[in-house]
Enzyme design. Structure first.
Site, PDB file in Angstrom:
ATOM      1  N   GLU A 306       0.829  -1.201  -0.051  1.00  0.00           N
ATOM      2  CA  GLU A 306       0.001   0.211   0.061  1.00  0.00           C
ATOM      3  C   GLU A 306       0.882   1.397   0.054  1.00  0.00           C
ATOM      4  O   GLU A 306       0.501   2.164  -0.818  1.00  0.00           O
ATOM      5  CB  GLU A 306      -1.013   0.126   1.285  1.00  0.00           C
ATOM      6  CG  GLU A 306      -2.084   1.044   1.237  1.00  0.00           C
ATOM      7  CD  GLU A 306      -2.799   0.781   2.413  1.00  0.00           C
ATOM      8  OE1 GLU A 306      -4.080   0.419   2.191  1.00  0.00           O
ATOM      9  OE2 GLU A 306      -2.577   1.341   3.406  1.00  0.00           O
ATOM     10  N   ASP A 329     -15.634  -0.395   5.962  1.00  0.00           N
ATOM     11  CA  ASP A 329     -15.596  -1.234   7.048  1.00  0.00           C
ATOM     12  C   ASP A 329     -16.816  -0.595   8.015  1.00  0.00           C
ATOM     13  O   ASP A 329     -16.590   0.163   8.354  1.00  0.00           O
ATOM     14  CB  ASP A 329     -14.188  -1.295   7.701  1.00  0.00           C
ATOM     15  CG  ASP A 329     -14.278  -2.406   8.623  1.00  0.00           C
ATOM     16  OD1 ASP A 329     -15.211  -2.660   9.421  1.00  0.00           O
ATOM     17  OD2 ASP A 329     -13.122  -2.959   8.837  1.00  0.00           O
TER      18      ASP A 329
END
Length: 371
Positions: A306, A329
């Protein structure tokens, strides 16, 4: 220009094809030279090469299919009435940010159907993560690129754990066996290498676009062709309103993933990116090579693949950005502007995951997303 050719009369019949080729090349060269004789700085070799390419392109254009126009009915766009005023919908480099209400899916689907687009969806189901494949595929069949041609590519070290699926027309699943790694960080970082290699070996021949996502997720709402672009990234759900100083970029100058505190546009999630096969190849090739450079220096970027993804997108701007609707999420508090949750983390037994990682010397203090 004078061209002299000497022939062996006995073997003249063998040299005719060669002679014809020479004459053709000389003719093209002389034609190019005549048209550029006024430009004393013209690079003759480049012009000659351009002539060859021009001939090939002209032949290619003749093979293109004609366009069939279809009537469509929809509301007239109103330039005085923006579709969303509560969120940013365009970057300073003119890349759209995709939110609910900012596009017409009927128009987009019609356009992509005319182009006969084929989409590849990649996930990594390494070690225990193979258990998430069934939910992932079943929800993808309901919500991902419905009505489009799709190939699911499952990278796994547990082929026997991947169940059989009944897929919709125009969709197929391919399982690619890959090695396992002891450390979860290596699994995460090696994804870039494997996507790069398969892009070169097979993806470029089989699909037009690649969408690369995490497997421990489920689709819960429509994800369609509105996401497709040359190269796209997704806003991280934990940083959509943060300042660049708060982004958890790699801050060590020794790392190739380094981004100073006075730079940065957005913080992109590693769990949802994609684009054309060519552009995804460029991205993953950069990330893998940068990781290998750091590995030689015994450096591991703070958030692994990432971190390198964010470095790439800083200097090679994405042509489209997906809002947090496309990666969410439910442990985060839902903001008022978030109208849909299209791709969400699957609830998991974090204690079991934490225990497995702590055995490898890594403490995990958060859930799906690391912040």
């Amino acid at each position: 220009m004078t061209v002299e050719i000497y022939l062996d009369k006995k073997n003249c019949w063998k040299t005719k094809p060669f002679i014809l080729c020479v004459l053709l090349l000389c003719s093209i060269f002389w034609h190019t030279l005549r048209h550029n004789r006024l430009d004393t700085n013209a690079p003759l070799f480049c012009n000659f090469q351009r002539s060859i390419i021009g001939i090939n392109n002209a032949s290619h254009l003749g093979l293109l299919k004609g366009v069939t126009l279809h009537r469509m009915l929809y509301d007239t766009p109103n330039i005085m009435r923006p579709l969303r005023i509560d969120v940013l919908t365009m970057t300073p480099w003119f890349a759209p940010i995709v939110w609910n209400g900012t596009y017409n899916s009927d128009i987009l689907n019609a356009q992509f159907h005319q182009k006969d687009v084929h989409v590849g969806l990649t996930v990594f189901a390494i070690r225990k993560y193979a258990v998430f494949v069934q939910t992932f595929i079943e929800t993808a069949e309901k919500f991902f690129m419905v009505g489009q041609k799709v190939t699911y590519y499952i990278f796994t070290d547990r082929i026997n754990d991947i169940p059989a699926f009944t897929l919709s027309d125009g969709r197929k699943l391919i399982v690619l066996e890959v090695p396992s790694y002891t450390r979860w960080q290596d699994v995460s970082m090696r994804r870039m290498e494997m996507i790069r290699d398969q892009s070169r070996q097979r993806f470029i021949r089989e699909v037009d676009y690649l969408v690369c996502v995490d497997v421990d997720m489920r689709f819960s709402d429509e994800v369609g062709v509105e996401i497709l672009s040359g190269i796209f990234g997704t806003l991280h759900p934990g940083f959509y309103s943060a300042s660049r100083e708060q982004f958890t970029y790699e801050r060590r100058p020794q790392s190739t993933a380094y981004i100073p505190t006075d730079e940065g546009d957005f913080y992109y999630a590693g769990g949802f990116f994609g684009g054309t096969v060519e552009e995804v190849y460029r991205l993953t090739n950069f990330c893998h090579n940068a990781m290998m450079v750091d590995k030689e220096k015994q450096i591991e970027a703070i958030w692994h693949d990432e971190s390198y993804l964010n470095k790439y997108f800083l200097y090679e701007k994405p042509t489209k950005i997906l809002s947090p609707e496309y990666l969410w999420d439910n442990n985060f508090q839902t903001p008022g502007f978030l109208k849909r949750k299209r791709f969400v983390a699957v609830p998991k037994n974090h204690n079991a995951i934490r225990y497995r990682r702590e055995l490898m010397g890594v403490s995990v203090a958060s859930g799906k997303f690391h912040r």
